[in-house]
Design a protein around this motif. Structure first.
Motif, PDB file in Angstrom:
ATOM      1  N   ASP A   1      22.792  38.240  47.757  1.00 41.11           N
ATOM      2  CA  ASP A   1      21.972  39.195  48.518  1.00 41.11           C
ATOM      3  C   ASP A   1      21.492  38.497  49.783  1.00 41.11           C
ATOM      4  O   ASP A   1      20.334  38.097  49.886  1.00 41.11           O
ATOM      5  CB  ASP A   1      20.781  39.659  47.665  1.00 41.11           C
ATOM      6  CG  ASP A   1      20.081  40.866  48.252  1.00 41.11           C
ATOM      7  OD1 ASP A   1      20.344  41.193  49.426  1.00 41.11           O
ATOM      8  OD2 ASP A   1      19.271  41.488  47.540  1.00 41.11           O
TER       9      ASP A   1
ATOM     10  N   ALA B   1      25.203  46.051  41.259  1.00 39.54           N
ATOM     11  CA  ALA B   1      26.045  46.342  42.422  1.00 39.54           C
ATOM     12  C   ALA B   1      27.436  45.728  42.311  1.00 39.54           C
ATOM     13  O   ALA B   1      28.406  46.261  42.868  1.00 39.54           O
ATOM     14  CB  ALA B   1      25.363  45.847  43.698  1.00 39.54           C
ATOM     15  N   LYS B   2      27.551  44.619  41.598  1.00 44.74           N
ATOM     16  CA  LYS B   2      28.869  43.972  41.485  1.00 44.74           C
ATOM     17  C   LYS B   2      29.856  44.843  40.716  1.00 44.74           C
ATOM     18  O   LYS B   2      31.052  44.828  40.995  1.00 44.74           O
ATOM     19  CB  LYS B   2      28.714  42.600  40.828  1.00 44.74           C
ATOM     20  CG  LYS B   2      28.038  41.574  41.735  1.00 44.74           C
ATOM     21  CD  LYS B   2      27.863  40.252  41.046  1.00 44.74           C
ATOM     22  CE  LYS B   2      26.729  40.254  40.051  1.00 44.74           C
ATOM     23  NZ  LYS B   2      25.398  40.456  40.670  1.00 44.74           N
TER      24      LYS B   2
ATOM     25  N   GLN C   1      29.771  48.191  40.745  1.00 42.02           N
ATOM     26  CA  GLN C   1      30.143  49.247  41.689  1.00 42.02           C
ATOM     27  C   GLN C   1      31.158  48.742  42.700  1.00 42.02           C
ATOM     28  O   GLN C   1      32.133  49.431  43.035  1.00 42.02           O
ATOM     29  CB  GLN C   1      28.902  49.765  42.417  1.00 42.02           C
ATOM     30  CG  GLN C   1      29.171  50.933  43.359  1.00 42.02           C
ATOM     31  CD  GLN C   1      29.605  52.175  42.619  1.00 42.02           C
ATOM     32  OE1 GLN C   1      28.888  52.682  41.760  1.00 42.02           O
ATOM     33  NE2 GLN C   1      30.782  52.688  42.940  1.00 42.02           N
ATOM     34  N   THR C   2      30.965  47.532  43.188  1.00 46.42           N
ATOM     35  CA  THR C   2      31.905  46.943  44.128  1.00 46.42           C
ATOM     36  C   THR C   2      33.283  46.764  43.480  1.00 46.42           C
ATOM     37  O   THR C   2      34.326  47.004  44.107  1.00 46.42           O
ATOM     38  CB  THR C   2      31.380  45.585  44.629  1.00 46.42           C
ATOM     39  OG1 THR C   2      30.083  45.770  45.219  1.00 46.42           O
ATOM     40  CG2 THR C   2      32.313  44.977  45.669  1.00 46.42           C
ATOM     41  N   PHE C   3      33.288  46.327  42.222  1.00 43.65           N
ATOM     42  CA  PHE C   3      34.536  46.168  41.476  1.00 43.65           C
ATOM     43  C   PHE C   3      35.264  47.511  41.390  1.00 43.65           C
ATOM     44  O   PHE C   3      36.479  47.592  41.604  1.00 43.65           O
ATOM     45  CB  PHE C   3      34.215  45.640  40.089  1.00 43.65           C
ATOM     46  CG  PHE C   3      35.401  45.371  39.220  1.00 43.65           C
ATOM     47  CD1 PHE C   3      36.068  44.152  39.277  1.00 43.65           C
ATOM     48  CD2 PHE C   3      35.868  46.334  38.331  1.00 43.65           C
ATOM     49  CE1 PHE C   3      37.168  43.893  38.479  1.00 43.65           C
ATOM     50  CE2 PHE C   3      36.966  46.075  37.520  1.00 43.65           C
ATOM     51  CZ  PHE C   3      37.621  44.864  37.592  1.00 43.65           C
TER      52      PHE C   3
ATOM     53  N   ILE D   1      34.956  50.086  43.438  1.00 41.57           N
ATOM     54  CA  ILE D   1      35.441  50.458  44.764  1.00 41.57           C
ATOM     55  C   ILE D   1      36.798  49.818  45.013  1.00 41.57           C
ATOM     56  O   ILE D   1      37.727  50.452  45.533  1.00 41.57           O
ATOM     57  CB  ILE D   1      34.431  50.043  45.853  1.00 41.57           C
ATOM     58  CG1 ILE D   1      33.162  50.900  45.751  1.00 41.57           C
ATOM     59  CG2 ILE D   1      35.040  50.180  47.251  1.00 41.57           C
ATOM     60  CD1 ILE D   1      32.015  50.426  46.611  1.00 41.57           C
ATOM     61  N   GLY D   2      36.918  48.537  44.633  1.00 42.48           N
ATOM     62  CA  GLY D   2      38.212  47.853  44.791  1.00 42.48           C
ATOM     63  C   GLY D   2      39.313  48.518  44.001  1.00 42.48           C
ATOM     64  O   GLY D   2      40.433  48.690  44.487  1.00 42.48           O
TER      65      GLY D   2
END
Length: 231
Positions: A157, A218-219, A221-223, A225-226
């Motif tokens: 962050d 958030a990690k 959610q980011t995963f 998105i990928g």
């Protein structure tokens, strides 16, 4: 919410059967029934802080202007280590070719709620990243794995803290005896629920978790998105 009588009964069960806590994790971490909550908030001076310090930074911007920034700086990074923590993305691999991701649920006091996250842990002095990742995987989920790859250093962050980590991918062979009946080893005061999800069900599962009151790291959610960008 549990009443006083229910809590007394449960605490008696815990004193006689440590494995009961593991079996009760789902109920203990359900946002609708959990007794976990933040009961007070007190400003903390740095001399009383064990894991972080608050600091004021004075800086010059790329445009040449002076500025001031406040950060939370970790005090736990081992001397000589480039990172504070390791995040593990475990994949359960079955003999029939099926694969599932492993997540954990736990109460996180800063959020006031139960979060869904990847397994993770702080690096200990003299740790290697690989040893730390496999230890934390075993402690939090009970699974035994092997490291497939590492990400290199990433920042958690950067607008708030100097905290950073490496992301480690771990493969878990579900034909291995230890993984058929996983046995976690939590630290004092921890309650962790292990959740497994197939890749194809991840987006649907995340929506259900949010609707049921769980907080999404958030990690994850980011995963997702990928994954969506590849389809």
């Amino acid at each position: 919410m549990w009443g006083k009588t229910q809590l007394r009964v449960f605490h008696r069960a815990m004193s006689s059967s440590p494995s009961a806590l593991y079996k009760q994790a789902s109920k203990l971490l359900d946002p609708k029934t959990t007794v976990a909550k933040v009961t007070s908030q007190t400003p903390l001076s740095n001399e009383n802080a064990r894991f972080i310090n608050l600091e004021k930074l004075e800086y010059v911007s790329p445009a040449g202007k002076k500025g001031v920034w406040e950060i939370a700086r970790r005090t736990t990074r081992p001397k000589g280590s480039a990172v504070d923590a390791v995040i593990i993305i475990p994949t359960l691999k079955y003999a029939n070719g099926d694969k599932k991701l492993v997540f954990v649920r736990q109460f996180r006091p800063p959020t006031g709620g139960v979060c869904v996250e990847f397994p993770a842990g702080l690096v200990d002095p003299d740790d290697t990243l690989e040893a730390c990742a496999l230890r934390e995987l075993k402690e939090e989920t009970g699974y035994v794995g092997v490291i497939r790859k590492r990400s290199g250093v990433v920042w958690s962050d950067p607008g708030l803290s100097d905290a950073n980590c490496e992301i480690v991918w771990a493969d878990v062979d579900m034909e291995q005896d230890e993984n058929k009946t996983p046995s976690p080893h939590w630290m004092d005061n921890e309650v962790i629920e292990v959740v497994t999800v197939s890749l194809s069900e991840l987006e649907k599962s995340m929506e259900e978790w949010s609707n049921n009151g769980y907080l999404i790291d958030a990690k994850i959610q980011t995963f997702l998105i990928g994954l969506c960008m590849e389809t």
